[in-house]
Scaffold this motif. Structure first.
Motif, PDB file in Angstrom:
ATOM      1  N   MET A   1       0.837  -1.182   0.000  1.00  0.00           N
ATOM      2  CA  MET A   1       0.000   0.000   0.000  1.00  0.00           C
ATOM      3  C   MET A   1       0.881   1.245   0.000  1.00  0.00           C
ATOM      4  O   MET A   1       1.909   1.298   0.638  1.00  0.00           O
ATOM      5  N   SER A   2       0.442   2.233  -0.697  1.00  0.00           N
ATOM      6  CA  SER A   2       1.157   3.502  -0.763  1.00  0.00           C
ATOM      7  C   SER A   2       1.165   4.177   0.601  1.00  0.00           C
ATOM      8  O   SER A   2       0.151   4.238   1.294  1.00  0.00           O
ATOM      9  N   ALA A   3       2.311   4.716   0.955  1.00  0.00           N
ATOM     10  CA  ALA A   3       2.410   5.455   2.220  1.00  0.00           C
ATOM     11  C   ALA A   3       1.732   6.812   2.123  1.00  0.00           C
ATOM     12  O   ALA A   3       1.321   7.376   3.134  1.00  0.00           O
ATOM     13  N   ALA A   4       1.597   7.338   0.920  1.00  0.00           N
ATOM     14  CA  ALA A   4       1.122   8.714   0.762  1.00  0.00           C
ATOM     15  C   ALA A   4      -0.307   8.841   0.242  1.00  0.00           C
ATOM     16  O   ALA A   4      -0.898   9.907   0.372  1.00  0.00           O
ATOM     17  N   SER A   5      -0.887   7.803  -0.336  1.00  0.00           N
ATOM     18  CA  SER A   5      -2.176   7.987  -1.013  1.00  0.00           C
ATOM     19  C   SER A   5      -3.319   8.338  -0.052  1.00  0.00           C
ATOM     20  O   SER A   5      -4.129   9.207  -0.365  1.00  0.00           O
ATOM     21  N   TRP A   6      -3.410   7.674   1.110  1.00  0.00           N
ATOM     22  CA  TRP A   6      -4.490   8.018   2.037  1.00  0.00           C
ATOM     23  C   TRP A   6      -4.284   9.392   2.665  1.00  0.00           C
ATOM     24  O   TRP A   6      -5.229  10.195   2.705  1.00  0.00           O
ATOM     25  N   PRO A   7      -3.078   9.723   3.155  1.00  0.00           N
ATOM     26  CA  PRO A   7      -2.890  11.083   3.668  1.00  0.00           C
ATOM     27  C   PRO A   7      -3.168  12.159   2.610  1.00  0.00           C
ATOM     28  O   PRO A   7      -3.729  13.211   2.926  1.00  0.00           O
ATOM     29  N   GLY A  96       2.517  13.177   7.517  1.00  0.00           N
ATOM     30  CA  GLY A  96       3.651  12.280   7.333  1.00  0.00           C
ATOM     31  C   GLY A  96       4.373  12.422   6.013  1.00  0.00           C
ATOM     32  O   GLY A  96       5.255  11.620   5.696  1.00  0.00           O
ATOM     33  N   GLN A  97       3.990  13.412   5.217  1.00  0.00           N
ATOM     34  CA  GLN A  97       4.560  13.588   3.881  1.00  0.00           C
ATOM     35  C   GLN A  97       4.901  15.056   3.648  1.00  0.00           C
ATOM     36  O   GLN A  97       4.279  15.940   4.227  1.00  0.00           O
ATOM     37  N   GLN A  98       5.835  15.268   2.752  1.00  0.00           N
ATOM     38  CA  GLN A  98       6.095  16.609   2.255  1.00  0.00           C
ATOM     39  C   GLN A  98       5.536  16.658   0.838  1.00  0.00           C
ATOM     40  O   GLN A  98       5.966  15.889  -0.026  1.00  0.00           O
ATOM     41  N   LEU A  99       4.567  17.533   0.622  1.00  0.00           N
ATOM     42  CA  LEU A  99       4.006  17.702  -0.712  1.00  0.00           C
ATOM     43  C   LEU A  99       4.964  18.569  -1.509  1.00  0.00           C
ATOM     44  O   LEU A  99       5.088  19.767  -1.262  1.00  0.00           O
ATOM     45  N   VAL A 100       5.667  17.955  -2.452  1.00  0.00           N
ATOM     46  CA  VAL A 100       6.643  18.677  -3.267  1.00  0.00           C
ATOM     47  C   VAL A 100       5.917  19.525  -4.298  1.00  0.00           C
ATOM     48  O   VAL A 100       6.230  20.698  -4.498  1.00  0.00           O
TER      49      VAL A 100
END
Length: 131
Positions: A1-7, A96-100
């Motif tokens: 599962m993607s670490a970023a898709s749900w956030p 939990g992510q940095q949106l580039v």
């Protein structure tokens, strides 16, 4: 599962709710008999994005659907314009992510086979890096 898709989906939902207010529901699943217009956060495609060093990153293409029964294209196009303004190159907080980057990719408008329903499709491309 993607670490970023749900956030990312949660961040998109919050931004769309803020932009559209209570007048236009933003949904993940459409209940039976849902009144028009409404917006659905739809499908996404996740690909690995190779970074230098040990950083992990993902590119996510997300589709947002606009559904309307307005007689004409005006309502659907106006909603797609509001969505684009709310998301394109906006610095959304993503847990939990940095949106580039979050960029508009394309939009299209269709008339469904019932002849009454307008279906707008708008896609965005996000690049996210683990925080």
């Amino acid at each position: 599962m993607s670490a970023a898709s749900w956030p990312l989906q949660k961040a998109l939902f919050a931004a769309l709710k803020a932009a559209l207010g209570d007048a236009v529901p933003v949904l993940d699943d459409v209940p039976q008999g849902q009144a028009f217009p409404y917006v659905v956060i739809g499908e996404d495609t996740v690909t690995d994005w190779p970074m230098l060093g040990d950083d992990e990153a993902e590119e996510i293409d997300t589709v947002i659907h606009v559904w309307s029964r307005y007689a004409g294209k005006r309502e659907t196009k106006e909603l797609m314009g509001t969505i684009k303004a709310a998301l394109h190159q906006q610095p959304l907080p993503v847990d939990g992510q940095q949106l580039v980057t979050l960029r508009f990719a394309f939009e299209a408008l269709f008339i469904e086979p019932d002849g009454l329903t307008r279906h707008g499709v708008i896609r965005f491309r996000a690049l996210l890096q683990s925080a």
